[in-house]
Design a protein around this motif. Structure first.
Motif, short mmCIF file in Angstrom:
data_model
loop_
_atom_site.label_atom_id
_atom_site.label_comp_id
_atom_site.label_asym_id
_atom_site.label_seq_id
_atom_site.Cartn_x
_atom_site.Cartn_y
_atom_site.Cartn_z
N LEU A 171 0.70 -1.41 0.16
CA LEU A 171 0.06 0.23 0.12
C LEU A 171 0.71 1.24 0.33
N ARG A 172 1.79 0.85 -0.04
CA ARG A 172 2.81 2.31 -0.19
C ARG A 172 2.86 3.04 -1.15
N ARG A 173 3.17 4.55 -0.75
CA ARG A 173 2.81 5.90 -1.83
C ARG A 173 3.73 6.55 -2.05
N GLY A 174 3.97 6.96 -2.43
CA GLY A 174 5.10 8.28 -2.44
C GLY A 174 4.51 9.10 -2.48
N PRO A 175 4.88 10.49 -2.83
CA PRO A 175 6.70 10.91 -2.93
C PRO A 175 6.72 10.81 -1.54
N ALA A 176 8.26 10.29 -0.77
CA ALA A 176 8.37 10.16 0.67
C ALA A 176 7.70 11.33 1.23
N LEU A 177 7.38 11.49 2.81
CA LEU A 177 7.27 12.48 3.76
C LEU A 177 8.69 13.13 4.12
N GLU A 178 8.30 14.66 3.83
CA GLU A 178 10.17 15.18 3.97
C GLU A 178 10.03 15.23 5.57
N VAL A 179 10.42 14.79 6.32
CA VAL A 179 10.83 14.43 7.89
C VAL A 179 11.49 14.66 8.77
N GLY A 180 12.06 15.40 10.09
CA GLY A 180 13.14 15.11 10.36
C GLY A 180 13.41 14.06 12.15
N ASP A 181 14.05 14.53 12.38
CA ASP A 181 14.11 12.92 13.32
C ASP A 181 12.83 12.33 13.81
N LYS A 184 7.15 12.62 18.49
CA LYS A 184 5.34 11.97 18.44
C LYS A 184 4.95 13.68 17.45
N ALA A 185 5.87 14.54 17.56
CA ALA A 185 5.08 15.77 17.12
C ALA A 185 5.43 15.47 15.94
N VAL A 186 6.69 14.92 15.45
CA VAL A 186 6.91 14.83 14.08
C VAL A 186 5.63 14.33 13.42
N LEU A 187 5.28 13.19 14.26
CA LEU A 187 4.27 11.85 13.31
C LEU A 187 2.85 13.39 13.26
N LEU A 188 2.63 13.45 13.93
CA LEU A 188 1.29 14.15 14.28
C LEU A 188 1.27 15.60 12.99
N GLN A 189 2.35 15.58 12.56
CA GLN A 189 2.30 17.04 11.29
C GLN A 189 2.09 16.70 10.19
N THR A 190 2.19 14.98 10.17
CA THR A 190 2.57 13.96 8.55
C THR A 190 0.98 14.28 8.05
#
Length: 215
Positions: A171-181, A184-190
């Motif tokens: 089920l993987r889709r692109g493009p890759a998410l642009e994230v830092g480390d 939890k805060a980064v995950l919530l912003q995806t």
């Protein structure tokens, strides 16, 4: 550029104010193409599958606001995060970390020993991330529409290579998410990225006219 689905209507109003009325709205390769009065073309691509209606632009705008269930996997060296979202709402998640030694300036045998130790630690990170993904994402694999990934591409590939994650990897889709480390805060912003409408604008001045061929 990416536009949040909730802002798409106002954003299109701004396009019309700058470039004139929409002279044509058509479906091209699954995307909506809008041609403005001044010749500007705006391509809109939805992040999830949708069904076009008679009023193409209206049905597109409504479709991208519909909540979809998606999984997210973020992996970087030493840290990983997984989550399942219903629209922008986080349903379940897990964030974890494991120490991986940084680089060293030492050379020779010490450098080789350090490299082996670092490789083992990285393997341990992948193994731990796999177990987290299996435990947290696995039970939801049959109910999510897509998997979005981010971080270190090689490590993400290693995690998804586990046979227990085969259904999710499909089920993987692109493009890759642009994230830092992956915190939890980064995950919530995806969701700001994977729910956004992909927009491509071509103004009349952006089109290059082929130079006449010399005789």
């Amino acid at each position: 550029m990416r536009v949040p689905p909730e802002r798409l209507g106002r954003w299109l109003d701004g396009v019309a104010a700058r470039h004139g009325t929409f002279d044509a709205v058509e479906l091209v390769d699954g995307a909506v193409r809008v041609t403005c009065a001044d010749g500007t073309e705006v391509g809109l691509r939805a992040p999830f599958d949708w069904r076009p209606g008679p009023a193409l632009l209206s049905s597109f705008s409504a479709a991208v606001r519909v909540p979809h269930r998606a999984a997210v996997l973020l992996v970087r060296r030493g840290r990983w995060a997984v989550g399942v979202f219903d629209g922008a709402d986080l349903v379940v998640s897990k964030v974890d970390a494991r120490q991986v030694q940084g680089r060293t300036a030492a050379g020779g045998w010490s450098q080789q020993r350090f490299a082996r130790r670092r490789a083992h630690q990285t393997d341990a990170v992948v193994g731990a991330a796999v177990e987290t993904a299996v435990r947290v994402l696995g039970p939801h694999a049959g109910g999510v529409e897509a998997l979005f990934t981010g971080g270190d591409r090689g490590l993400v590939d290693d995690v998804l290579a586990d046979p227990r994650l085969r259904a999710l990897a499909a089920l993987r889709r692109g493009p890759a998410l642009e994230v830092g480390d992956p915190t939890k805060a980064v995950l919530l912003q995806t969701p700001e990225q994977f729910r956004a409408v992909d927009v491509h604008i071509v103004e009349p001045g952006d089109r290059t006219t082929p130079s006449p061929r010399r005789s």
